[in-house]
Design a protein around this motif. Sequence first.
Motif, PDB file in Angstrom:
ATOM      1  N   PHE A   1       0.839  -1.195   0.000  1.00  0.00           N
ATOM      2  CA  PHE A   1       0.000   0.000   0.000  1.00  0.00           C
ATOM      3  C   PHE A   1       0.872   1.242   0.000  1.00  0.00           C
ATOM      4  O   PHE A   1       1.803   1.347   0.791  1.00  0.00           O
ATOM      5  CB  PHE A   1      -0.907   0.039   1.243  1.00  0.00           C
ATOM      6  CG  PHE A   1      -2.055  -0.918   1.176  1.00  0.00           C
ATOM      7  CD1 PHE A   1      -3.258  -0.546   0.611  1.00  0.00           C
ATOM      8  CD2 PHE A   1      -1.913  -2.207   1.661  1.00  0.00           C
ATOM      9  CE1 PHE A   1      -4.311  -1.436   0.529  1.00  0.00           C
ATOM     10  CE2 PHE A   1      -2.961  -3.113   1.584  1.00  0.00           C
ATOM     11  CZ  PHE A   1      -4.164  -2.723   1.028  1.00  0.00           C
ATOM     12  N   ASN A   2       0.561   2.160  -0.891  1.00  0.00           N
ATOM     13  CA  ASN A   2       1.241   3.447  -0.941  1.00  0.00           C
ATOM     14  C   ASN A   2       0.236   4.489  -0.457  1.00  0.00           C
ATOM     15  O   ASN A   2      -0.850   4.611  -1.008  1.00  0.00           O
ATOM     16  CB  ASN A   2       1.637   3.734  -2.395  1.00  0.00           C
ATOM     17  CG  ASN A   2       2.270   5.088  -2.563  1.00  0.00           C
ATOM     18  OD1 ASN A   2       3.127   5.478  -1.774  1.00  0.00           O
ATOM     19  ND2 ASN A   2       1.859   5.820  -3.588  1.00  0.00           N
TER      20      ASN A   2
ATOM     21  N   LYS B   1      -5.591   7.178   4.132  1.00  0.00           N
ATOM     22  CA  LYS B   1      -5.176   6.039   3.299  1.00  0.00           C
ATOM     23  C   LYS B   1      -4.444   5.000   4.143  1.00  0.00           C
ATOM     24  O   LYS B   1      -4.531   3.804   3.897  1.00  0.00           O
ATOM     25  CB  LYS B   1      -4.265   6.507   2.162  1.00  0.00           C
ATOM     26  CG  LYS B   1      -5.008   7.208   1.038  1.00  0.00           C
ATOM     27  CD  LYS B   1      -4.146   7.236  -0.220  1.00  0.00           C
ATOM     28  CE  LYS B   1      -4.861   7.958  -1.344  1.00  0.00           C
ATOM     29  NZ  LYS B   1      -4.117   7.847  -2.622  1.00  0.00           N
TER      30      LYS B   1
ATOM     31  N   ASN C   1      -7.040   3.165   6.142  1.00  0.00           N
ATOM     32  CA  ASN C   1      -7.737   2.292   5.214  1.00  0.00           C
ATOM     33  C   ASN C   1      -6.910   1.044   4.887  1.00  0.00           C
ATOM     34  O   ASN C   1      -7.429  -0.071   4.885  1.00  0.00           O
ATOM     35  CB  ASN C   1      -8.036   3.087   3.935  1.00  0.00           C
ATOM     36  CG  ASN C   1      -9.104   2.438   3.116  1.00  0.00           C
ATOM     37  OD1 ASN C   1     -10.063   1.902   3.672  1.00  0.00           O
ATOM     38  ND2 ASN C   1      -8.947   2.441   1.804  1.00  0.00           N
TER      39      ASN C   1
END
Lengths: 340, 340
Positions: B96-97, B104, B107
């Motif tokens: 994940f970036n 984010k 999430n």
Amino acid sequence: MSITINDIAKIANVSASTVSRVLNNSGYVKEDTKKRIEAVIKEMNYIPSAIARSLSKSETSTIGVIVPDITNSYFGEIIKGISEIAEKNNLNIILFNTDNYLHKEVNALKLLKEQRIQGIIMTPGFGEEKFNDDYINTIHNLNIPIILVSADITFTNLNGVFVDNVKGGFEATNLFIKEGHTKIAIITGLLSSEPAMDRLIGYKKALEINKIPVEEEYILSGEFKLEKAYELTKNLLKQKDHPTAMVVCSNMMTMGVIKAINEENKKIPDDLSIIGFDKNEFLDMVGLNITYLEDCPVELGIKAMNMLCDIIDKNGKNEVQRLTVAPQIIIKGSEKIINK
Amino acid sequence: MSITINDIAKIANVSASTVSRVLNNSGYVKEDTKKRIEAVIKEMNYIPSAIARSLSKSETSTIGVIVPDITNSYFGEIIKGISEIAEKNNLNIILFNTDNYLHKEVNALKLLKEQRIQGIIMTPGFGEEKFNDDYINTIHNLNIPIILVSADITFTNLNGVFVDNVKGGFEATNLFIKEGHTKIAIITGLLSSEPAMDRLIGYKKALEINKIPVEEEYILSGEFKLEKAYELTKNLLKQKDHPTAMVVCSNMMTMGVIKAINEENKKIPDDLSIIGFDKNEFLDMVGLNITYLEDCPVELGIKAMNMLCDIIDKNGKNEVQRLTVAPQIIIKGSEKIINK
């Protein structure tokens, strides 16, 4: 005692094919019939393997991403583009970094095949031994949508988002010629890689159209490596009558070339004019204005991921999609001719 | 009609707890009893969710990796280190970036919690609103081994591989003082990030020990951003009596500082001495020899992944592991004092 699809059909008072349509979520079933069937399935705790598979599938909505060098920001930007779209579509990314080793790439493909993933986006490495049976067979037997990004693989016809590297090589060389250069060298990557080969084709085409003979000693194989480009440039600059211009086929190699020019106390473009490939913001910051061919890796990642989503939506039942993006030439002055 | 563990037990003529032991593969069950139970489970097509879960678990051996900026090669190198060890242990990486967005990051953590992964390695972002309930709660309720790498999170006590940033800030500042500088500025990241705060603490400590007053106007918040560092340095250089030295707390900001120095036609270290953080090979190549604090991101990745493997082996039943690595100072000359 084993519960079958027919048992579910009998209890729900529908045909087995109706149950199947509900299980596979395909074709029309009346809403109340669907609810009744689902209730029976739940009550019976019936989980055929296909369903189990599709259940897990909806939980682990993942795609595989394979890049040759995660420490190169070019690939970081491709991944950034991919993740932007993946996130919007609730897809996770399983990442493999191959360090440009073919066996690692084959291994990543095999591992991803075993996973229940939705598709693969890959930039093939630029190793020497591309035309390897195991590699080509692994790719042919994937049975998972695959999108290539930025580099193609010979002997395959896969979906992909590519850069028109012939055009890139041509434009760089042609710009040098327009500036008055006639002794133009090129530092390529390994010629087993499509981008390297295509840029060389474009280079030769520009020379031929302009009736400048192609000199084999001006074609240097930098293998896309900084160190290699550094050594080749050091040697080149020591020659008395060296080329006045050089097309440098990657950002890593541009750094190697600049290192050599710097160590030899030479100047760009006074002693050697250069045109690079790929954006490198840092070059501008330190006052080195290098003209380059730009192919927007974030955009390539976005396009590749959109293509994969489209193919997933169509359930893989579509024609091969191949998109080619033309690189843009960003002129900064390093292509100019100063000493003839 | 629903099939329960008791139905299986009755048909197999064993107790429900024996069935449970077989299902969970825990505790002793005679081999032939086990086989009989397994046959019944298969015949009945009984797949409780726990089993379904454990089945899939053995297939998808994955860990999650969360980074704030995939286009920064510092994080590319951390991932390179992680993948080296992950590959040896047959673990896949879900990436994940977060683009440094807290939402984010939250999430990504929530999505990873839903997945059947073995653990998470994360570099928290350096956004402004770190002390957010949802964030801290998400982390506390993970129930998955988590290893932080390179940056800590306040109010938590998680496993992690950290860099001694107090020492880094101290050594940089102290080296300036030894060289004779007294007007020393610092460009920090957002102070809600631990590394930024720690480097500032080290900076202040060095000044205090050397009896140099801390001037608040010499503490600039570059937010770890290139553009911000660029603007701050532009303004700084326009002041008549500006500091002679600057500690620059990240490689991206170093680039911004250099851009500003370059645009103002100033020289390092003649007009401004600088010490950066993180290796940037390119700086050397273009003849800018910047002294920096080095924390080997590939090594951090390797250490974090080894720590995670150790924790997975011990089934999470171990004490919190926190490893702190001292950064190394690499002296190149940009710290020197030229004009007093």
